[in-house]
Design a protein around this motif. Sequence first.
Motif, short mmCIF file in Angstrom:
data_model
loop_
_atom_site.label_atom_id
_atom_site.label_comp_id
_atom_site.label_asym_id
_atom_site.label_seq_id
_atom_site.Cartn_x
_atom_site.Cartn_y
_atom_site.Cartn_z
N VAL A 1 0.83 -1.22 0.00
CA VAL A 1 0.00 0.00 0.00
C VAL A 1 0.86 1.27 0.00
CG1 VAL A 1 -1.94 -1.13 1.20
CG2 VAL A 1 -0.31 0.22 2.52
N ALA A 2 2.16 1.10 0.29
CA ALA A 2 3.03 2.28 0.40
C ALA A 2 3.09 3.13 -0.88
CB ALA A 2 4.42 1.86 0.85
N PRO A 3 3.24 2.52 -2.09
CA PRO A 3 3.27 3.38 -3.29
C PRO A 3 2.01 4.22 -3.45
CG PRO A 3 3.99 1.15 -3.83
CD PRO A 3 3.46 1.10 -2.43
N THR A 4 0.86 3.62 -3.13
CA THR A 4 -0.40 4.37 -3.24
C THR A 4 -0.41 5.50 -2.21
OG1 THR A 4 -1.42 2.25 -3.74
CG2 THR A 4 -2.90 4.08 -3.38
N GLY A 5 0.06 5.21 -1.01
CA GLY A 5 0.14 6.24 0.02
C GLY A 5 1.05 7.37 -0.40
N PHE B 1 -0.57 9.52 -2.93
CA PHE B 1 -1.51 10.46 -2.30
C PHE B 1 -0.76 11.65 -1.72
CE2 PHE B 1 -3.66 12.34 1.27
CZ PHE B 1 -4.85 12.72 0.67
N GLY B 2 0.36 11.37 -1.04
CA GLY B 2 1.15 12.45 -0.45
C GLY B 2 1.63 13.44 -1.49
N ASN C 1 -1.13 21.88 -2.41
CA ASN C 1 -0.73 22.80 -1.33
C ASN C 1 -1.09 22.34 0.08
OD1 ASN C 1 0.44 24.69 -3.08
ND2 ASN C 1 -1.59 25.50 -3.55
N TRP C 2 -1.12 21.04 0.30
CA TRP C 2 -1.30 20.53 1.66
C TRP C 2 0.07 20.47 2.33
CZ3 TRP C 2 -5.69 18.05 4.16
CH2 TRP C 2 -6.88 18.19 3.45
N SER C 3 0.14 20.86 3.58
CA SER C 3 1.41 20.77 4.31
C SER C 3 1.58 19.35 4.83
CB SER C 3 1.40 21.75 5.48
OG SER C 3 0.53 21.27 6.49
N PRO C 4 2.83 18.96 5.15
CA PRO C 4 3.05 17.60 5.70
C PRO C 4 2.21 17.35 6.95
CG PRO C 4 5.13 18.56 5.05
CD PRO C 4 4.10 19.64 4.89
N SER D 1 3.42 6.37 4.72
CA SER D 1 3.73 6.53 3.30
C SER D 1 3.11 7.82 2.73
CB SER D 1 3.30 5.31 2.49
OG SER D 1 1.92 5.10 2.62
N THR D 2 1.93 8.20 3.22
CA THR D 2 1.37 9.47 2.73
C THR D 2 2.24 10.65 3.21
OG1 THR D 2 -0.13 9.65 4.65
CG2 THR D 2 -1.04 8.66 2.67
N PHE D 3 2.72 10.53 4.45
CA PHE D 3 3.59 11.57 5.02
C PHE D 3 4.90 11.64 4.24
CE2 PHE D 3 6.45 13.13 8.53
CZ PHE D 3 5.89 14.39 8.62
N ALA D 4 5.46 10.46 3.94
CA ALA D 4 6.70 10.42 3.15
C ALA D 4 6.46 11.01 1.77
CB ALA D 4 7.20 8.97 3.04
#
Lengths: 105, 236
Positions: free
Chosen positions: B27-31, B34-35, B42-45, B144-147
């Motif tokens: 699921v990491a590549p999908t996450g 998304f990130g 323009n979403w911040s971490p 993964s989304t955060f990364a």
Amino acid sequence: MTLTNHALVIIALVATSLVVRIVPAFIRLQLTPTAKSITERALPMAVFVNFTVYLMWIEISAMAAAAIVSILIAAIATFFTRAGLMITTCASTIVYAVMTTAWPT
Amino acid sequence: MTAQVQTQSTSYRWTAFRRAFPTGLAVAPTGMLFGVLAAQANWSPFEVLLLSALGYSGSGQFALLPLAEQGMGFLTMLVVAISINSRYVPIVITTLNRLPRKPLPRALMAHLVGDEAYALEHQRDHLTAVITTRLTIYVAWVASTFAGVLMAGLIPSSWLGENVNLGFPASIVLLILSFEQLKSRVSQISAPWERRLLELALCVAVALILLALLGKAWFWLPSIAFSTWRLWKAGV
């Protein structure tokens, strides 16, 4: 986009989780043996049938040929061999990547 | 006695982690995708971290991102997110006996249920195994989304072209897990083989029709209800 928009998205998803996951977790069901059998056996199987149809639909709509071949590989490996999740996933994904690279739409 | 219980608990935890870890990787590549998309919007971490941790809905997050950019109202976003995630209602109902009894842990565990975790769990799983499975997938998704949002500037744009489907590994993992579940459950149907195939084909056909008629967001509940009814009639 403003900070408020972002906050609204977060609140919308938190509320969604509350409605579809957390509230149902507190339902007290007094089930008859038939209803118990349905929720423990028929309902989960129905969910997996629908997962399968949905995922095939999504992937075949995006890249038909590569998705069909990769899904066939996954299906054959799962139903007729003892290849585990990792090997089957790698094989299907590699075939998908090769086919989409070789024959981009 | 206590040492024995601890050893057993560690064993459940380790077994569940080994079972869930490959799915977490898938699921990491999908996450990450998304990130990256969130960063482009323009979403911040920190916002992405909050969204993934508190919202925790792969399909819901992907759906709401463009809606928010288009300035859609809160109610519209809520209705869309609930309809996309409505499948969790039957999913949670089938896992009620796996949840902790205390309200707060019960609510937390219900929040952590996802498609992949549900497909990995077994009906008789120990609570420790359920917690480990759900947490492994949850942490993989949130991290993964955060990364992805942190690394958005480093990822070549060609990786995100039209012909690159970073979501495929996650789809194929869930598909394989669903196949495995179906393989083990088909034997529970008491009807003869011809009837089993006929009923499954009917469920698939109706799901396809409902998908075409109602769309990806709305087909779930009627289709799951129909399949449940037919499978029950077939003797599941």
